[in-house]
Every structure is written in C-alpha cells, then in structure tokens.
Design an enzyme around this catalytic site. Structure first.
Site, mmCIF file in Angstrom:
data_model
loop_
_atom_site.group_PDB
_atom_site.id
_atom_site.type_symbol
_atom_site.label_atom_id
_atom_site.label_comp_id
_atom_site.label_asym_id
_atom_site.label_seq_id
_atom_site.Cartn_x
_atom_site.Cartn_y
_atom_site.Cartn_z
ATOM 1 N N HIS A 158 21.525 44.510 40.959
ATOM 2 C CA HIS A 158 19.834 43.950 41.650
ATOM 3 C C HIS A 158 18.678 44.439 40.857
ATOM 4 O O HIS A 158 19.563 45.352 40.317
ATOM 5 C CB HIS A 158 19.984 43.960 43.044
ATOM 6 C CG HIS A 158 21.521 42.893 43.671
ATOM 7 N ND1 HIS A 158 21.860 42.688 43.762
ATOM 8 C CD2 HIS A 158 20.647 41.360 44.212
ATOM 9 C CE1 HIS A 158 22.963 42.225 44.153
ATOM 10 N NE2 HIS A 158 21.880 40.740 44.912
ATOM 11 N N LYS B 261 15.905 45.489 45.746
ATOM 12 C CA LYS B 261 16.863 45.394 47.001
ATOM 13 C C LYS B 261 16.902 46.921 48.287
ATOM 14 O O LYS B 261 17.279 47.995 47.742
ATOM 15 C CB LYS B 261 17.400 45.406 46.722
ATOM 16 C CG LYS B 261 18.693 44.467 47.553
ATOM 17 C CD LYS B 261 20.433 43.619 46.547
ATOM 18 C CE LYS B 261 20.953 43.351 47.741
ATOM 19 N NZ LYS B 261 20.645 42.695 48.782
#
Ligand code: NAP
Length: 266
Positions: A150, A154
């Site tokens: 990600h 995040k």
C-alpha cells in the site's frame, strides 16, 4: 422498462471516497445523488458540487433510497441512527469500528438493511472466493504466505484485507481466525512450519492496494493476486451494493452477498 432512479445521500461527500462516488454517480442513468453532506464546520459547507449544495447534516435530508457512507466510525454510527429513523437503507465502507460500534450497527440492521464491507472492490471480494476454493482444494499441507502493498500514508498494517484472506484460509482449515499468523520475519526464525501463515506489509509510494496469496507445495507455487489502481474500484462496488440493498427490507449484508446477487442473470 422505465425503472425508477435510485436516490442516493452521500456522507463525507468531499472526502476521497465520497467525491469519487459522486463523480461516478454523474455517469450512470439509474442512480442520482440527491443529498450531499459533510462534517459540521467543514470548509465546503454551502458550496456546490455537481449542482447540489454540500449540507452539514443528514437530519434535513428530505428523502433518499440509500445512504452511502465512507466517513469515520463515530460519524457512521450517528448517520445510521438517522437512517434508521428515516427508513433509509445504507451502504457502509467506513473501516475501523470497535466491537461496541459493530454491535450498534447490528442493532440498526434489525430495522433497515445495511451492507458493510472494509473492501468494496468486486475484484478483491472475488479473490476471496477464489482463495477459499484454492484452500479447500489444496488442503492443509500447502504453505501460505500473504503479501500486501500500500501507499506510504496507510495508517494500519497489515491491511484488513490481508488479515481477512488469512482468516478465510484458517476457516477452511478448521482453525481459529488468526491462528498461526506470523507478521514479517526477522532474526533467526528457523524453518517455517506448515501451520504458519506469513503476512507481510510493504509500504511504498502511492500504491492504492495490492494483495497476493501464495500457496506453496512440492515443486510448485500458486499465486493469486489483485491490484487496485484507483478508488473507482471501491466506489463502483459501493454503487452495486446500493442497487443490491434497495431490494432488501432489513439485515446486515457483506460484499459476498452482493456478489452472489450480482452474478445472477437478470
Ligand atoms: P477522507 O478523505 O478523510 O473522507 C472522509 C470524509 O468524511 C471527510 O471529508 C470527513 O470530513 C467526512 N466526515 C467526517 N465526519 C462526518 C460526518 N459526521 N458526516 C458527514 N461527513 C463526515 O477518507 P476516505 O479515504 O474517503 O475514507 C473514508 C473511510 O472509508 C475510511 O474509514 C477508509 O478506511 C474507508 N475506505 C473504505 C474502502 C472500502 O472499500 N470499504 C475503500 C477506501 C476507504 P472531515 O475531513 O471534516 O473529518
């Protein structure tokens, strides 16, 4: 046939997900945004988006078929309380609910139908079904590793989706939800056991979300992967979930229910 349009209220209308949903709604014929609202004191209150005013509350919404809510856990619970009073059905994409908040949402679902899912992408939810089938067919002897990637902002790791993929495999194997999970490896862990499910979180650049499940057997590896390029995949799933939920009267549903409904020939 001239079907009635589905009228949608969007919570968190100026957020990353809310704005993606509103812009997708402009492109489809059978749904229409009718009420956009944001948190109180949000700088956008009173401004226009796609010909609608951004409101600061849901209470005054004159009517809608469905609420789509990607906000915060606290805001979602308040919004669902209002949806319950107004008999407006709901699609919830917000993540990070506490056990108590989930219990409240379950109680609302006794009066209005609600779809709730931490990942609304159709592809990811189909990946979950494929992983479940693979785990059933391969049995307990295949080693499993899960890798998720990600963007660098995040907050949580590993992703809720990576955890859920591991939980699905454990459920098939008749084990506790997170039994055998090993998060990253460091030091001298020694040989892995077959029971382990390794889970690894990569954080880099602007990647929206990638998940790979590896099943390793003798002389072979099966990899099942999903890549998300932008938030439209989640927004698209939320709109399909909205079409599903308007046909229901009460109950708490997941994207797996939506997919079963979606794949049926109309
Ligand atoms: P975001 O950009 O921060 O948007 C959330 C918006 O909700 C903000 O504009 C926020 O306003 C607003 N808000 C807060 N309280 C509100 C209230 N009481 N009423 C109406 N609006 C309110 O976040 P995001 O990236 O869109 O994500 C939102 C949520 O969806 C997160 O929980 C995220 O994890 C989740 N998510 C789920 C999926 C999925 O597929 N299920 C996909 C992506 C994201 P303020 O800025 O003033 O607080």
């Amino acid at each position: 046939m001239n079907r009635k349009k589905i009228l949608v209220a969007v919570a968190g209308a100026c957020g990353r997900m809310g704005s993606t949903i509103i812009s997708l709604l402009q492109k489809i014929q059978d749904m229409e945004a009718v009420w956009l609202f944001e948190s109180k004191n949000h700088p956008s209150i009173g401004t226009q988006a796609f010909g609608l005013t951004i409101n600061d509350n849901f209470e005054q919404c004159p009517g809608a078929d469905v609420l789509i809510d990607f906000t915060t856990p606290e805001a979602t619970v308040v919004n669902l309380e209002i949806a319950r009073k107004k008999k407006i059905k709901a699609v919830v994409g917000t993540t990070g609910f506490s056990k108590e908040q989930i219990e409240r949402i379950q109680s609302f679902a006794g009066e209005i139908p609600i779809v709730i899912s931490p990942n609304m992408s159709l592809g990811v939810n189909i990946m979950m079904k494929i992983v479940e089938s693979a785990a059933e067919m391969l049995g307990k002897d295949y080693e499993v590793e899960i890798i998720e990637t990600h963007h660098h902002n995040k907050k949580d790791a590993p992703s809720g989706t990576a955890l859920k993929l591991g939980e699905i495999i454990n459920r098939v194997r008749g084990r506790e939800a997170r039994e055998g999970f090993v998060y990253g490896r460091t030091g001298i862990p020694g040989p892995r056991t077959t029971d382990e499910i390794g889970i690894h979180a990569v954080r880099i650049s602007e990647i929206v979300g990638e998940h790979t499940v590896m099943f390793g057997g003798k002389g072979e590896i099966l990899e099942i992967s999903h890549r998300c390029f932008n938030r439209e995949s989640f927004a698209q799933g939320a709109l399909i979930a909205a079409k599903f939920i308007v046909e229901k009267e009460t109950g708490l549903y997941q994207m797996s229910d939506v997919i079963e409904w979606f794949k049926k020939p109309s």
